[in-house]
Design a protein around this motif. Structure first.
Motif, short mmCIF file in Angstrom:
data_model
loop_
_atom_site.label_atom_id
_atom_site.label_comp_id
_atom_site.label_asym_id
_atom_site.label_seq_id
_atom_site.Cartn_x
_atom_site.Cartn_y
_atom_site.Cartn_z
N VAL A 248 0.82 -1.21 0.00
CA VAL A 248 0.00 0.00 0.00
C VAL A 248 0.86 1.27 0.00
CG1 VAL A 248 -1.52 1.34 1.51
CG2 VAL A 248 -2.04 -1.03 1.05
N ASP A 249 1.96 1.23 0.76
CA ASP A 249 2.83 2.40 0.88
C ASP A 249 3.45 2.80 -0.46
OD1 ASP A 249 3.92 -0.24 1.57
OD2 ASP A 249 5.86 0.76 1.53
N ASP A 250 3.71 1.80 -1.32
CA ASP A 250 4.29 2.08 -2.63
C ASP A 250 3.41 2.98 -3.49
OD1 ASP A 250 6.66 0.81 -2.56
OD2 ASP A 250 6.21 -0.58 -4.21
N TYR A 251 2.11 2.78 -3.35
CA TYR A 251 1.19 3.54 -4.19
C TYR A 251 1.26 5.02 -3.92
CZ TYR A 251 -0.67 -0.74 -6.00
OH TYR A 251 -0.79 -1.93 -6.63
N LYS A 252 1.62 5.32 -2.70
CA LYS A 252 1.68 6.70 -2.31
C LYS A 252 2.97 7.34 -2.83
CE LYS A 252 0.92 9.45 1.74
NZ LYS A 252 0.34 9.42 3.06
N SER A 253 4.06 6.59 -2.76
CA SER A 253 5.36 7.18 -3.04
C SER A 253 5.82 7.00 -4.48
CB SER A 253 6.40 6.57 -2.09
OG SER A 253 6.37 5.17 -2.22
N ASN A 254 5.17 6.08 -5.20
CA ASN A 254 5.72 5.72 -6.49
C ASN A 254 4.62 5.73 -7.56
OD1 ASN A 254 6.93 4.44 -8.64
ND2 ASN A 254 7.92 2.88 -7.38
N LYS A 279 -10.37 9.06 -10.84
CA LYS A 279 -8.91 9.06 -10.62
C LYS A 279 -8.50 10.14 -9.61
CE LYS A 279 -7.59 6.97 -14.97
NZ LYS A 279 -6.99 7.12 -16.28
N ASP A 280 -9.15 11.29 -9.69
CA ASP A 280 -8.86 12.35 -8.70
C ASP A 280 -9.23 11.88 -7.29
OD1 ASP A 280 -7.99 13.95 -10.71
OD2 ASP A 280 -9.80 15.20 -10.83
N ALA A 281 -10.39 11.23 -7.21
CA ALA A 281 -10.83 10.75 -5.88
C ALA A 281 -9.87 9.68 -5.37
CB ALA A 281 -12.25 10.18 -5.99
N LEU A 282 -9.34 8.89 -6.28
CA LEU A 282 -8.37 7.86 -5.89
C LEU A 282 -7.10 8.52 -5.34
CD1 LEU A 282 -7.48 4.85 -5.85
CD2 LEU A 282 -6.71 5.13 -8.20
N PHE A 288 -4.32 9.15 2.39
CA PHE A 288 -4.50 8.55 3.72
C PHE A 288 -3.79 7.21 3.86
CE2 PHE A 288 -8.07 11.43 3.18
CZ PHE A 288 -7.98 12.15 4.36
N PHE A 289 -3.17 6.75 2.79
CA PHE A 289 -2.50 5.45 2.87
C PHE A 289 -1.22 5.60 3.70
CE2 PHE A 289 -4.09 2.38 -0.57
CZ PHE A 289 -5.38 2.82 -0.42
#
Ligand SMILES: [Zn+2]
Length: 454
Positions: A248-254, A279-282, A288-289
């Motif tokens: 999950v953390d990867d989605y935020k940083s990468n 996509k904006d809502a995503l 929050f991840f």
């Protein structure tokens, strides 16, 4: 709802603790053997077994909590919303009772074992199945988790002894309707082909509960369904993040990781193209991840708690009622589906799980194939001969009980169909580890009292 608190047995006793009739239903489910079994059934059997991830029991308890929150949200303002909080709670606790061992793979395998290829592709109507049974299908109405839940509630589960006619937990009409997301028997096309809420042998109970064998789900049932979607997405993401199976953390940083996921999600076999708004809502949701891998530090736990809270609140607030039907904000519904796709992408479509599932299918298939001839011999499915004592003694008690329910039920089934339905009922009622164990016993790999206990 007309006659909503009626029970099929006609029994009514005054409740000394002043519970509502539907609350009594909810409590019966909580105390049932079938509910207890859910503690041994996994959602997706993968990961380190020592990690105490969610099982179907903890999942069901959380669905109940979300279902009640949804009810509270929908009735916060004075309104004419016709929802029953206790029927919703009953439905939330009961919604997964019929899940066989090994999740969706197990469900598919049990269906495959009894429906011939022709009718798997093109099921016929209830009337055709009854009038002209297929010689190649063992049970043309197949196996389905939701239909199995309904069968447990209305026939298999034991509340009181009821000689002559199985009545299951003898729930009220209102609660039974609330548990039925798909209030029809196996249909011939579309969603009614792949999901159904009652087998042909239980059509009488379905008609009693919903007034028809092809009805629409009640508002209570729609609320339970959304509560299930919410809990499933949120708690699976949480579990698999803890188990380091979903980064999950990867989605935020990468952003590259996110692009790969989006490619998967937007493919025609998944959700198809997403709008810019979604996509904006995503992107907002990703804020929050958690920012780092889960390693059990205080900040990890706090981040997870925050994520869970944000997601639950957001999905619960997305619900409203219009003309006694549940309405969900389309963007939030989409986000919920994307979270589920995250699990498909990282877990379910992963080759590791495919191999595990191939083995699990085999376990169920071989149990079925080993016990079917013994059961048929024991009950004389060839026709009139009396039950074979010798063969009967080889059958586990649970299997005898399940077949006994089918035999005492008024249905259009032949004797052989009743036996096969009983065998499916028995196998579907095993926990994951009971299935593995029974399989080992039947193949001569282990000896134990297992066959006699169940
Ligand atoms: Zn067939």
């Amino acid at each position: 709802m007309e006659g909503a608190v009626e029970r099929r047995s006609g029994r009514s006793t005054r409740d000394p603790s002043f519970r509502s009739e539907t609350l009594r239903d909810r409590d019966r489910i909580l105390y049932s053997d079938s509910f207890r079994r859910l503690g041994g059934v996994t959602q997706v059997a993968i990961g380190d077994p020592s990690m105490a991830l969610h099982n179907r029991m903890t999942h069901s308890l959380k669905v109940e909590q979300v279902g009640f929150s949804l009810y509270s949200k929908l009735t916060a303002q004075p309104s004419d919303v016709d929802a029953d909080p206790d029927a919703i709670r009953a439905a939330c606790l009961a919604h997964d009772l019929g899940h066989p061992p090994f999740g969706h793979a197990g469900e598919q395998e049990l269906d495959r074992l009894v429906v011939c290829p022709e009718h798997r592709e093109g099921p016929r109507t209830f009337e055709r199945r009854a009038a002209d049974p297929c010689p190649n299908c063992l049970l043309e109405d197949g196996f389905e988790g939701n239909a199995q839940s309904f069968r447990i509630l209305t026939a298999l589960a034991v509340h009181r002894e009821s000689p002559g006619r199985p009545i299951g937990l003898d729930l009220t009409r209102r609660s039974l309707a609330a548990t039925t997301k798909y209030p029809w028997t196996r249909g011939t096309s579309g969603r009614k082909q792949s999901k159904w809420g009652g087998y042909d042998c239980d059509a009488g109970a379905l008609e009693w509960a919903l007034g028809s064998t092809d009805a629409d789900p009640t508002l209570d049932a729609q609320i339970m369904d959304w509560a299930d979607d919410i809990s499933y997405a949120v708690h699976d993401v949480e579990d698999f993040f803890r188990a380091s199976l979903v980064p999950v953390d990867d989605y935020k940083s990468n952003t590259e990781t996110l692009d790969i996921l989006l490619e998967y999600v937007e493919s025609p076999r998944a959700l198809g193209p997403l709008t810019g708004e979604v996509k904006d809502a995503l992107t907002s949701m990703l804020e929050f991840f958690p920012a780092a891998r889960f390693s059990g530090r205080t900040e990890d736990l706090a981040a997870l708690d925050r994520l869970r809270g944000v997601l639950l609140t957001q999905f619960i607030n997305a619900a409203s009622v219009d003309a006694q039907a549940l309405v969900r904000e389309p963007i939030q519904e989409r986000l919920n589906s994307i979270l589920k796709q995250l699990i498909w992408f990282h877990i379910i479509d992963d080759p590791t799980l495919s191999n595990i599932q191939a083995g699990q299918r085999r376990v169920l298939r071989e149990i079925f194939e080993a016990l079917r001839p013994v059961a048929e011999e024991a009950y004389g499915s060839g026709g009139t001969e009396p039950p074979g004592e010798q063969a009967l003694r080889r059958l586990p008690y649970g299997l005898r009980r399940a077949i006994g329910v089918g035999l005492s039920q008024e249905s259009g089934y032949t004797l052989r169909q009743k036996i096969v339905r009983g065998l499916l009922d028995y196998i579907a009622g095993l926990s994951d580890s009971e299935a593995y164990h029974l399989h080992a016993v039947l193949r001569g790999r282990e000896h134990a009292g297992q066959l006699h206990r169940n």
